[in-house]
Design an enzyme around this catalytic site. Structure first.
Site, PDB file in Angstrom:
ATOM      1  N   GLY A 103       0.820  -1.212   0.000  1.00 21.02           N
ATOM      2  CA  GLY A 103       0.000   0.000   0.000  1.00 21.02           C
ATOM      3  C   GLY A 103       0.844   1.248   0.000  1.00 21.02           C
ATOM      4  N   ASN A 104       0.209   2.375   0.239  1.00 16.73           N
ATOM      5  CA  ASN A 104       0.943   3.638   0.319  1.00 16.73           C
ATOM      6  C   ASN A 104       0.263   4.529   1.341  1.00 16.73           C
ATOM      7  OD1 ASN A 104      -1.037   5.496  -1.070  1.00 16.73           O
ATOM      8  ND2 ASN A 104      -0.768   3.911  -2.615  1.00 16.73           N
ATOM      9  N   ARG A 105       0.830   5.710   1.575  1.00 15.59           N
ATOM     10  CA  ARG A 105       0.391   6.513   2.707  1.00 15.59           C
ATOM     11  C   ARG A 105      -0.662   7.569   2.371  1.00 15.59           C
ATOM     12  NH1 ARG A 105       5.201   9.204   4.910  1.00 15.59           N
ATOM     13  NH2 ARG A 105       3.761   9.918   6.509  1.00 15.59           N
ATOM     14  N   SER A 106      -1.238   7.494   1.190  1.00 15.67           N
ATOM     15  CA  SER A 106      -2.239   8.509   0.838  1.00 15.67           C
ATOM     16  C   SER A 106      -3.486   8.378   1.717  1.00 15.67           C
ATOM     17  CB  SER A 106      -2.621   8.347  -0.633  1.00 15.67           C
ATOM     18  OG  SER A 106      -3.659   9.249  -0.938  1.00 15.67           O
ATOM     19  N   ALA A 174      -3.444   7.796  -5.206  1.00 16.11           N
ATOM     20  CA  ALA A 174      -2.109   7.211  -5.296  1.00 16.11           C
ATOM     21  C   ALA A 174      -2.308   5.767  -5.745  1.00 16.11           C
ATOM     22  CB  ALA A 174      -1.412   7.279  -3.947  1.00 16.11           C
TER      23      ALA A 174
END
Ligand code: CTP
Length: 301
Positions: A103-106, A174
């Protein structure tokens, strides 16, 4: 309850109380009944702590009230009236096995602000949301249709479908550039993997580039870019990225581990087709959203 006048409320309370599911549900009920909500802002509270719950500035409340009686919310013209707008927001998650993902931090905050601002300016808005916290998504009123997705491929389907009838598409999400080549059917275990684990990833389709390549006549496509470079290098990268994706506008912001993500504020530069800086904006994500819509309106003109 007895008034027939439009009602504007400006909630102010401690963060814990604001975040409580009871409060959030009640806010949704109020919005559904047509109550206009201003704030709360994120910042220092009377108890000495800090967070969402701070009363909006009196100016902002007064402007919102004036806008409601003059028929233009947020003090803005309804310059997106009649337009169908798609905004993607949040971050995709690419599963590795039944319990894990890349995943990512958006947080989705900027995308949600874009969707709400567009609705307030009169657009018919679809928000394609990937893993946005309920508290952040709670800020979306009934004027916005929300479609929830998980992975990049699901986002591609949902955005492509919504874009087929849209005047403007803004890809603020993102999206994972790569996904695991295979999703393990059972949980990966240390017993089976040993002390080193190699993941094979395959490229995801570039959704926004695909949309831009097949854009309908008169359709405006906007991409976002989060860059860790700064200054001239950031602008050069942004120009190349705008060209590569062939989008009408690229909104670029500088990010770092402690910058850009999960925060209430943002700072962006908007690059247009000529490679020029069409707009610069900093402030709350709502303020940045208004500046992005100003640039969209200008470029469509
Ligand atoms: N995006 C997309 N589909 C993808 C990846 C990104 O539509 N598979 C969109 C994002 O929503 C955002 C923009 O493209 O609008 C961000 O692109 P970015 O990932 O920064 O660009 P890349 O071409 O992957 O360049 P980089 O090498 O810098 O990652």
């Amino acid at each position: 309850l007895a008034t027939t006048a439009p009602v504007v409320v400006a909630p102010a309370m401690h963060t814990e109380m604001w975040r409580h599911p009871a409060t959030q549900q009640n806010m949704r009920v109020l919005r559904a009944r047509g109550v206009h909500v201003v704030g709360p802002a994120d910042g220092p509270l009377t108890g000495g702590d800090s967070g969402p719950g701070r009363m909006s500035e009196p100016d902002e409340i007064a402007n919102a009230a004036l806008a409601v009686v003059s028929g233009a919310e947020g003090g803005r013209a309804r310059d997106l009236a009649g337009l169908r707008v798609v905004v993607s927001a949040g971050g995709t998650r690419e599963p590795l096995d039944p319990v894990r993902f890349l995943g990512n931090r958006s947080s989705g905050r900027q995308g949600v602000a874009l969707a709400v601002a567009a609705a307030d300016r009169g657009a018919e808005v679809t928000l394609v949301a990937a893993h946005i916290d309920g508290e952040v998504l709670g800020g979306v009123g009934d004027g916005v249709k929300v479609v929830s997705v998980g992975t990049a491929l699901e986002m591609q389907d949902a955005v492509t479908e919504a874009a087929s009838a849209a005047d403007v598409v803004v890809m603020a999400a993102a999206v994972a550039d790569y996904r695991p080549a295979e999703v393990a059917k059972a949980k990966l275990t240390k017993e089976a993997q040993g002390d080193r684990l190699t993941l094979e990833l395959v490229e995801n389709p570039d959704i926004v580039a695909g949309l831009a390549a097949g854009r309908l006549s008169g359709q405006t496509v906007v991409a976002f870019a989060a860059e860790t470079s700064s200054g001239d290098e950031l602008l050069e990268r942004a120009r190349r990225k705008r060209e590569r994706k062939d989008v009408d506008l690229l909104v670029v912001n500088e990010v770092g581990w402690a910058r850009g993500f999960e925060s209430a504020d943002n700072e962006v530069v908007v690059i247009d087709r000529s490679g020029e800086v069409a707009a610069e904006a900093s402030g709350s994500k709502r303020e940045v959203a208004e500046a992005v819509w100003d640039a969209v309106v200008a470029t469509r003109r």
